[in-house]
Design a protein around this motif. Sequence first.
Motif, PDB file in Angstrom:
ATOM      1  N   GLN A 299       0.847  -1.196  -0.101  1.00  0.00           N
ATOM      2  CA  GLN A 299       0.081  -0.011   0.036  1.00  0.00           C
ATOM      3  C   GLN A 299       0.898   1.253   0.089  1.00  0.00           C
TER       4      GLN A 299
ATOM      5  N   GLY B 167       3.545   0.487  11.190  1.00  0.00           N
ATOM      6  CA  GLY B 167       2.855   0.563  10.004  1.00  0.00           C
ATOM      7  C   GLY B 167       3.189  -0.425   8.978  1.00  0.00           C
TER       8      GLY B 167
ATOM      9  N   ASN C  33       5.171   4.611   2.427  1.00  0.00           N
ATOM     10  CA  ASN C  33       5.728   5.858   3.063  1.00  0.00           C
ATOM     11  C   ASN C  33       6.274   5.529   4.356  1.00  0.00           C
ATOM     12  N   CYS C  34       5.704   4.675   5.015  1.00  0.00           N
ATOM     13  CA  CYS C  34       6.088   4.234   6.340  1.00  0.00           C
ATOM     14  C   CYS C  34       7.407   3.740   6.228  1.00  0.00           C
TER      15      CYS C  34
ATOM     16  N   SER D  18       0.578  -3.486   7.443  1.00  0.00           N
ATOM     17  CA  SER D  18       0.096  -3.450   6.230  1.00  0.00           C
ATOM     18  C   SER D  18       0.080  -4.977   5.602  1.00  0.00           C
TER      19      SER D  18
ATOM     20  N   TRP E   2       0.563   3.844   1.507  1.00  0.00           N
ATOM     21  CA  TRP E   2       0.956   4.547   3.027  1.00  0.00           C
ATOM     22  C   TRP E   2       1.890   3.589   3.464  1.00  0.00           C
TER      23      TRP E   2
END
Length: 558
Positions: A265, A336, A270-271, A340, A267
């Motif tokens: 994902q 995170g 980004n984590c 995920s 995000w």
Amino acid sequence: VPSVPVPGVPKVEVFPVPTTCRCIVIMCVQYMLIYTALAVCRTYHELSGTGKGSVEAGLKSAAQTLTYGPMLCVLFIACRMRVEFLSDGKDQPQMWVQNCMYALTFAVLASTLLVLVMPLVTGKPLALKEGSCDLEQPQASEGGSKMVFYGLTAARYLILLGLYGGLAGVIVGICIYLPPGATDLNKLPPPAPAVMCTMILAVVFFATQLVIALCRSYAEFTGVEFPKVIGLMNAACTTVEFAPMLAILFLAARMRALQHDGQPQAWAQNCMYFSTYAMMMTTALSIAVPLAMGVSMKTNPITKESTFEVPNPMLGYALLALRYACMLGFYGGAVGVAYSIFTFEAPAGPEATLPVSPTVQCVVNLTCQFFFVYFMVSAMLTISEVTGGAIPMEQYRIFAAINSAKTTLAFAPMLSILFVTTRMYALLITDKKGAPQAWVQDAMFMSTWSLLISFVMCLVSGLVMDKVETDEDGNVVNKFSNQYVGIAVTAIRYFTMVLLYGGMTMVIVGLFKMTPENANGRGSVPLVSDTLNKTPIGNPPPAPPCPPPASRTGARAP
């Protein structure tokens, strides 16, 4: 149980075990042999009441030569993952990149062998630089052999060349790899965030070591010392000890996504960057702040955390806030990415999403153990620091228990790396439809359980005793007033060692015995698998909530 072909997998020529896997196995075997010998030696001294001798000192130095192993292995996996993605699993890294992998692997092996063998030749131990696997400059003695001195000097610089030259070669190879049929590098997609973050972490990890090596080599030739620079870099090295565990978590998340022909994902990616940049910021602060502001840096001898001591209270609060912001970004990003993995959905929809594989379950479990311990130690020290010592958490039993558990997890990164490379090979030879043999996945659970048992044992011992003591391998030593309790602790110690090393051996054997026909999550080892299936060790150890594995009577989750 006879092997059953994986449905939908055409019978093709078996892809040979990649260079990446072979290099990782060599390093894993080094870990097993050295740490087993070290544990046996320490147990002998403990039970016989004899003092520590030169054998234990030599084995301890040999264990130190493995410092770079986990970070090198995750870089190998990142390279392999990039090549498989671009070539659709039909190609290998450039031959010169594979040679660089071998150069790195044998450089570490040569360091280990030199440390073990040279005391037998010269009668003196071979010194290592603190916190690294780089050999110290050999000293020419008046009565010693000049050939030995010159040989050691040449070996030392060849090892350094193999380490840093091989490292540069692998990173460059990742960036310039062209799959069959491609001619323009600019038309290829950039490295995935997981691969890019792994390369960044590797560069940060080894850059500090390279600066130290260059400063010391310059001093050897010119006599000009750089104690301040070396001190700063040694302190910076402690900030990147999380890098291998963090990188393998990123790569496990990407491996799961690639199995579904997707990407993690947005995000989650980004984590990955948040955690990587937070670690980079912490490392940069540990170097730049003392140089730019003239403040002193203090390293906690227990946690190895670096803190700044400044005369201006406001500046001190600002640095403290920045430090904890980096910590929040680091741990938050890691949590995170782990989350995920369990919430990932295939691009084709939820119905096409496969359960989380046992391999990834074990990796996430080991990651949770690893980061939980470090986070709890940091949180308790923060309480002591913020309250000005009014609540001295470091004097509480719970702190001693959790802190002693840190050393039990030294194997977690290498274990996770071995699991991931085994599963990658299973997916490679089955067109992403297979899984390691069931007994190999049982072995993964065995090894993961061994670290969890050692971890829990440290916690329990610390809570019921006034003081818990561990050796350098993380095993609770049997200094108990009750003899029977001491015997029980020793028995549990070796039980966990059997689980750990036995599980690693089974995974390595399974890797080289794997074929497209048996890489289906089925099959068993007579007696061993049946016995395991009747115990908790044959199942995933307690971990964050995740989908249940497939029935043990059928195929495991692919």
